[in-house]
Design a protein around this motif. Structure first.
Motif, PDB file in Angstrom:
ATOM      1  N   PHE B 506      12.512  25.025  24.990  1.00 27.86           N
ATOM      2  CA  PHE B 506      12.282  25.353  23.300  1.00 27.86           C
ATOM      3  C   PHE B 506      12.809  24.038  22.722  1.00 27.86           C
ATOM      4  N   VAL B 507      12.173  24.116  21.377  1.00 28.43           N
ATOM      5  CA  VAL B 507      12.659  23.157  20.320  1.00 28.43           C
ATOM      6  C   VAL B 507      13.855  24.084  19.648  1.00 28.43           C
ATOM      7  N   MET B 508      14.975  23.374  19.597  1.00 23.60           N
ATOM      8  CA  MET B 508      16.052  24.128  18.892  1.00 23.60           C
ATOM      9  C   MET B 508      16.127  23.656  17.406  1.00 23.60           C
ATOM     10  N   GLU B 509      15.997  24.635  16.467  1.00 22.60           N
ATOM     11  CA  GLU B 509      15.847  24.154  15.001  1.00 22.60           C
ATOM     12  C   GLU B 509      17.645  24.249  14.735  1.00 22.60           C
ATOM     13  N   GLN B 510      17.913  23.553  13.473  1.00 21.96           N
ATOM     14  CA  GLN B 510      19.104  23.420  13.050  1.00 21.96           C
ATOM     15  C   GLN B 510      19.934  24.669  12.796  1.00 21.96           C
ATOM     16  N   ASP B 511      18.966  25.821  12.492  1.00 19.71           N
ATOM     17  CA  ASP B 511      19.785  27.003  12.328  1.00 19.71           C
ATOM     18  C   ASP B 511      19.668  27.915  13.731  1.00 19.71           C
ATOM     19  N   GLY B 512      19.562  27.190  14.692  1.00 21.82           N
ATOM     20  CA  GLY B 512      19.577  27.789  15.882  1.00 21.82           C
ATOM     21  C   GLY B 512      18.407  28.770  16.505  1.00 21.82           C
ATOM     22  N   LYS B 513      17.471  28.683  15.826  1.00 20.99           N
ATOM     23  CA  LYS B 513      16.263  29.241  15.908  1.00 20.99           C
ATOM     24  C   LYS B 513      15.491  28.512  17.003  1.00 20.99           C
ATOM     25  N   HIS B 514      14.380  29.227  17.724  1.00 23.33           N
ATOM     26  CA  HIS B 514      13.499  28.462  18.670  1.00 23.33           C
ATOM     27  C   HIS B 514      12.174  28.349  18.341  1.00 23.33           C
ATOM     28  N   ASN B 515      11.548  27.062  18.718  1.00 20.66           N
ATOM     29  CA  ASN B 515      10.042  26.930  18.805  1.00 20.66           C
ATOM     30  C   ASN B 515       9.594  26.602  20.090  1.00 20.66           C
ATOM     31  N   ASN B 516       8.387  26.660  20.189  1.00 26.06           N
ATOM     32  CA  ASN B 516       7.718  26.162  21.397  1.00 26.06           C
ATOM     33  C   ASN B 516       7.347  24.755  21.813  1.00 26.06           C
ATOM     34  N   SER B 517       7.182  24.133  20.311  1.00 25.42           N
ATOM     35  CA  SER B 517       6.577  22.940  20.592  1.00 25.42           C
ATOM     36  C   SER B 517       6.918  22.639  19.257  1.00 25.42           C
ATOM     37  N   ILE B 518       6.828  21.102  19.270  1.00 24.60           N
ATOM     38  CA  ILE B 518       7.380  20.293  18.070  1.00 24.60           C
ATOM     39  C   ILE B 518       6.154  19.036  17.758  1.00 24.60           C
ATOM     40  N   ASN B 519       5.788  19.342  16.252  1.00 22.92           N
ATOM     41  CA  ASN B 519       5.103  18.248  15.861  1.00 22.92           C
ATOM     42  C   ASN B 519       5.666  16.861  15.605  1.00 22.92           C
ATOM     43  N   ILE B 520       5.548  15.928  16.718  1.00 26.54           N
ATOM     44  CA  ILE B 520       6.661  14.749  16.416  1.00 26.54           C
ATOM     45  C   ILE B 520       6.316  14.081  15.431  1.00 26.54           C
ATOM     46  N   LYS B 521       5.034  14.162  14.651  1.00 25.21           N
ATOM     47  CA  LYS B 521       4.721  13.616  13.273  1.00 25.21           C
ATOM     48  C   LYS B 521       5.389  14.039  12.454  1.00 25.21           C
ATOM     49  N   ARG B 522       4.938  15.368  11.970  1.00 25.63           N
ATOM     50  CA  ARG B 522       5.588  16.109  10.862  1.00 25.63           C
ATOM     51  C   ARG B 522       6.973  16.126  10.774  1.00 25.63           C
ATOM     52  N   ARG B 523       7.638  16.014  12.176  1.00 22.09           N
ATOM     53  CA  ARG B 523       9.147  16.484  12.215  1.00 22.09           C
ATOM     54  C   ARG B 523       9.850  15.221  12.631  1.00 22.09           C
ATOM     55  N   GLY B 524       9.134  13.909  12.707  1.00 22.98           N
ATOM     56  CA  GLY B 524       9.884  12.810  12.959  1.00 22.98           C
ATOM     57  C   GLY B 524       9.419  11.733  12.340  1.00 22.98           C
ATOM     58  N   THR B 525       8.248  11.038  12.829  1.00 22.02           N
ATOM     59  CA  THR B 525       7.897   9.611  12.304  1.00 22.02           C
ATOM     60  C   THR B 525       7.480   9.823  10.963  1.00 22.02           C
ATOM     61  N   ALA B 526       6.867  10.708  10.279  1.00 26.00           N
ATOM     62  CA  ALA B 526       6.435  10.960   9.011  1.00 26.00           C
ATOM     63  C   ALA B 526       7.762  10.949   8.201  1.00 26.00           C
ATOM     64  N   PRO B 527       8.671  11.779   8.286  1.00 22.21           N
ATOM     65  CA  PRO B 527       9.575  11.903   7.327  1.00 22.21           C
ATOM     66  C   PRO B 527      10.554  10.418   7.543  1.00 22.21           C
ATOM     67  N   LEU B 528      10.576   9.892   8.525  1.00 22.90           N
ATOM     68  CA  LEU B 528      11.246   8.657   8.620  1.00 22.90           C
ATOM     69  C   LEU B 528      10.533   7.543   8.106  1.00 22.90           C
ATOM     70  N   THR B 529       9.241   7.620   7.987  1.00 22.28           N
ATOM     71  CA  THR B 529       8.561   6.327   7.476  1.00 22.28           C
ATOM     72  C   THR B 529       8.524   6.831   5.739  1.00 22.28           C
ATOM     73  N   ASP B 530       8.651   8.046   5.295  1.00 23.01           N
ATOM     74  CA  ASP B 530       8.853   8.348   4.030  1.00 23.01           C
ATOM     75  C   ASP B 530      10.344   7.703   3.423  1.00 23.01           C
ATOM     76  N   LEU B 531      11.122   8.053   4.268  1.00 24.54           N
ATOM     77  CA  LEU B 531      12.383   7.693   3.787  1.00 24.54           C
ATOM     78  C   LEU B 531      12.712   5.938   3.718  1.00 24.54           C
ATOM     79  N   ILE B 532      12.110   5.599   4.687  1.00 23.57           N
ATOM     80  CA  ILE B 532      12.023   3.897   4.792  1.00 23.57           C
ATOM     81  C   ILE B 532      11.146   3.517   3.422  1.00 23.57           C
ATOM     82  N   ARG B 533      10.020   4.100   3.174  1.00 21.09           N
ATOM     83  CA  ARG B 533       9.544   4.000   1.745  1.00 21.09           C
ATOM     84  C   ARG B 533      10.166   3.887   0.652  1.00 21.09           C
ATOM     85  N   VAL B 534      11.055   5.034   0.315  1.00 16.38           N
ATOM     86  CA  VAL B 534      11.730   5.069  -0.785  1.00 16.38           C
ATOM     87  C   VAL B 534      12.747   4.035  -0.886  1.00 16.38           C
ATOM     88  N   HIS B 535      13.436   3.349   0.443  1.00 24.55           N
ATOM     89  CA  HIS B 535      14.248   2.501  -0.054  1.00 24.55           C
ATOM     90  C   HIS B 535      13.552   1.239  -0.167  1.00 24.55           C
TER      91      HIS B 535
END
Lengths: 212, 634
Positions: B506-535
């Motif tokens: 499972f994918v563990m969420e911060q609140d302890g809930k589970h998911n079966n898969s993770i969208n690595i773009k939406r939950r990883g690369t995209a928020p990270l590039t968003d953040l770098i863009r702001v800086h």
């Protein structure tokens, strides 16, 4: 030698299990009858309710006094040449007794360990070895064979639950061990006792209620 | 080693970091362990308690908490914990609770210290050495053997084998039946040990020669040999072959040197295949350079669309050869830009020259040079201020449409948000574009900017680049001065948060809930590039690529020491994980996507991903603090 063993007394019967030093023990024998069969290996691991200390583990392969032709049984991890080159139990007895001294022995199915060890001591020292011990199988039986719930199950035609070591461990979600040997089974027994105490009996249980 | 502890040793040896430590040390670890059972719901480590052991989960499951009570991690079989507290004053900093009936192995501190001193990768793993992500990314680069692809990679099937005593007609028939261009000629092994091997029945053979299609013309028909002639007549003195671990380059040189087009490949002495010159050329043509050249030689949009399999082949090859995410991103963006440019050229040929100068603007991942296989087209048209809608818009609408439809046919799906040159709103003269950007920056709200993110990655794709550069200048100049704009961008960069990590399947969420898969773009690369863009916007950077942006951010005091390196490693790791997942999909005949399934992630990658998510999560917390929404002046 026995005097040295008895010189370190076991904890008193009213000692809570959480404070008792223990030693888990398992043996491999050539059969079930101490008059005809002999011990070929012994595994010991000192432990407490909190920790099983593998650094203090002891394991011996011993040469049975009877002729090796009797050895029709095969053992895990032990070859016949291991046994041929092994010492007689008499030679390791001082170390064995020293490891046991002051610690409550814990076994799974006590009829083997108690009778074989006693027979071996009688044969070599001419005296009986008396010791109380905790039998994790008896603790399982009390719950799964003798309780009113277990009797009800049996009256309703269910098979009694297995109280063998592996099956008992599974009920406490302990992992299955592939390799069976005296030392692995001694460790497995120590883990089982920790689980039994943590689940049902509680760390305050006096020793006297557990040993037999 | 006491063979009786085999059971324990084997278990630990399956899990990182124990899987790579020496046998002697592993024995020592197994022999030093203390075991304890914890019933579900009971504490294993309590806050502030003294700790003298590293903890290893033998069975069951454990949750580790921060002191604030927030869930920090959930661990299962083979995971370790307690090392952080062990290395920092021997007091528990992250309390741990058994959430299932659990068996823990306690490894004494002295043994732990010895592991850290004796094994670099162990130290890396518990972060006594290099930070874990840095170690993972650097190790990957070290193994990058882009330049040495082994010749065995080109072998598609085992060689066809014929015997010396067979007739040439038999050989021709079997080659026909198996559609083989060449066959190896073997003989019962003689006294020459060269190319001697045993077949599956244990019989010894020796490779004596090779027969090819060419031989049938030049040495059989032209020489007038009868069909029943034995193959032994055709065997030459010398056999040219190559070892399977030689490079493709070496194989090519070998063919040129010996003037042969078919090369038997042997592993030690056993023949494992035949490589042809055509195989080598085909392999070389899968490189992205060749592909770009091919794009510009296409005569129609339909011809471009037919290159889609080549794009995928170039992509998988790069990844297999060990390219990092920057190399892959840059190659795929170049390919994407080439498609766009060629489509524009073709459209101009058809529609005539543009009535006023224009610049076709790349947005989003293409502008950042971070494209992967799964990507939307995001583009716009910046027109010269001489643009007159009544006279000119028809032309540019058609131009945009040709490109947009052409890109869709080449696998770049239409932008769901409509950010394409076909949209009249995004087909405007420079002056209008300046007003768009000015209004985004000077009158921002998070809602207005929600979909404007993509415009802040902008680059020239084709045409008059001064038009887009004018917009880049405007952004770089205005953005740092508008706190409210930065705060609104920061708010939007926090909309997507990373998960905690994986637990079992499972994918563990911060609140302890589970998911079966993770969208690595939406939950990883995209928020990270968003953040770098702001800086990057805050420090007036004109860079578009996230790694280049981090370089520019480094020249300011914006981030604490070491932070930008952590972001770099996290971005590299998340990106390459996404890219490898897409290769995995292609190799399994699935349409590539961004949904990573925990079962397909190795133990060590799981830990690295968790680390990367952690870096992102911490960086998001800092972002919130760094760009507070200023009180609105009434």
């Amino acid at each position: 030698m026995l005097r040295a063993y008895y010189a370190t007394p076991l904890p008193a019967p009213e000692t809570p299990i959480a404070e008792a030093p223990m030693v888990a023990m398992d043996m491999e024998t050539t059969g079930l009858d101490p008059d005809q069969h002999a011990i070929v290996s012994i595994g010991l691991v000192p432990f407490t309710l909190d920790r099983i200390r593998l650094a203090e583990r002891r394991h011996w392969v011993v040469h049975p006094p009877r002729a090796l032709e009797d050895l029709s049984v095969t053992f895990h991890h032990i070859t016949h040449s291991d046994i041929e080159n092994a010492p007689d139990l008499g030679e390791i007895l001082p170390e064995l007794l020293a490891t046991m001294a002051g610690r409550v022995p814990v076994v799974h199915y006590h009829r083997i360990e108690r009778r074989f060890l006693n027979a071996a001591v009688v044969a070599r020292l001419g005296e009986d070895l008396f010791f109380p011990l905790i039998d994790t199988m008896v603790l399982e039986a009390k719950r799964h064979r003798l309780s009113w719930r277990a009797r009800l199950r049996q009256r309703l035609g269910h098979d009694p639950l297995s109280i063998r070591l592996g099956d008992s461990r599974e009920r406490y979600h302990l992992p299955a061990y592939q390799a069976h040997s005296a030392l692995v089974d001694a460790i497995a027994t120590a883990e089982l006792l920790q689980a039994q105490i943590r689940h049902r009996l509680g760390p305050e249980t006096p020793l006297g209620e557990l040993w037999c | 080693m006491d063979p009786e502890l085999f059971e324990i040793r084997q278990h630990m040896g399956r899990f990182p970091p124990f899987d790579r430590i020496s046998d002697e040390l592993l024995d020592e670890v197994a022999g030093s362990i203390e075991v304890a059972y914890f019933r579900a719901g009971t504490a294993i480590l309590e806050d502030g308690q003294a700790i003298g052991h590293l903890c290893y989960v033998r069975s069951g499951a454990v949750e580790v908490y921060r002191r604030t009570g927030a869930l920090y991690d959930r661990l299962g079989e083979g995971d370790i914990f307690g090392h952080y507290s062990l290395m920092r004053g021997n007091r528990v900093r992250f309390p741990a609770v058994a959430i299932e009936d659990t068996l823990i192995y306690f490894i004494p501190e002295e043994v732990f210290q010895k592991l850290c001193e004796g094994e670099d990768h162990f130290a890396d793993f518990v972060e006594l050495g290099r930070p874990r992500l840095q170690a993972a990314v650097e190790d990957q680069r070290k193994n990058n053997d882009m330049m040495i692809t082994r010749v065995r990679k080109l072998i598609a099937r085992p060689p066809l084998i014929v015997e010396m005593t067979d007739s040439i007609q038999d050989a021709a028939r079997r080659m026909n039946a198996q559609d083989a261009e060449a066959a190896l000629i073997v003989d019962a092994a003689g006294d020459n040990p060269r190319y001697t091997y045993a077949d599956s029945e244990g019989r010894l053979w020796q490779v004596r020669g090779i027969i090819t299609d060419y031989d049938f013309r030049a040495r059989v028909v032209a020489a007038g040999l009868a069909p029943e002639t034995a193959l032994s007549e055709l065997v030459r003195e010398r056999l040219v072959a190559i070892q399977s671990d030689e490079s493709v380059y070496e194989a090519m040189l070998c063919m040129l040197r010996n003037n042969v087009h078919h090369l038997p490949v042997v592993h030690r002495r056993r023949p494992i295949g035949i490589v042809t010159l055509a195989d080598i050329i085909r392999y070389e043509t899968r490189s992205s350079l060749y592909l770009v050249d091919n794009i510009f030689s296409q005569k129609s949009a339909a011809g471009l669309a037919e290159l889609l399999p080549d794009v995928r082949a170039a992509f998988t090859r790069m990844v297999r050869d060990g390219a990092d995410s920057q190399m892959v991103g840059s190659a795929l963006s170049t390919i994407g830009r080439s498609f766009t440019r060629r489509l524009l050229e073709l459209a101009e040929e058809e529609l005539g020259p543009p009535p006023v100068p224009y610049c076709f603007m790349a947005l989003g991942s293409m502008a950042r040079n971070e494209q992967t296989l799964v990507t939307d087209q995001d583009n716009a048209l910046v027109l010269s201020d001489d643009f007159n809608p009544k006279q000119h818009d028809e032309y540019f609408y058609l131009l945009g449409k040709r490109v947009s439809d052409g890109l869709a046919a080449c696998g770049y799906s239409y932008c769901k948000g409509g950010v394409m040159a076909t949209n009249a709103r995004w087909r405007q003269p420079l002056d209008k574009w300046k007003r768009y950007f000015t209004s985004w920056i000077e009158q921002p709200t998070p809602e207005r900017l929600l979909h404007a993110n993509i415009f802040f990655d902008l680059d020239t794709c084709h045409g008059d680049n001064r038009l887009v550069e004018a917009l880049q200048d405007l952004v770089a100049e205005k953005a740092p001065q508008h706190e409210r704009f930065l705060a609104a961008m920061a708010r939007n960069a926090l909309n997507r948060t990373p998960p905690l990590g994986f637990f079992r399947d499972f994918v563990m969420e911060q609140d302890g809930k589970h998911n079966n898969s993770i969208n690595i773009k939406r939950r990883g690369t995209a928020p990270l590039t968003d953040l770098i863009r702001v800086h990057a916007l805050a420090c007036g950077s004109r860079a578009q690529n996230s790694f280049r942006r981090l370089d520019e951010i480094d020249r300011t005091q914006l981030l604490g020491p070491g932070v930008s390196d952590r972001l770099r490693y996290a971005l590299e790791f998340l990106s390459i994980t996404r890219i490898r997942h897409q290769v995995f999909d292609i190799e399994h005949d699935r349409e590539p996507d961004n949904n990573v399934i925990p079962e397909n992630v190795s133990d060590s990658d799981r830990r690295n991903l968790k680390e990367a998510f952690q870096v992102l999560s911490n960086a998001q917390k800092f972002l919130r603090f760094r760009y507070p929404l200023p009180a609105r002046a009434s």
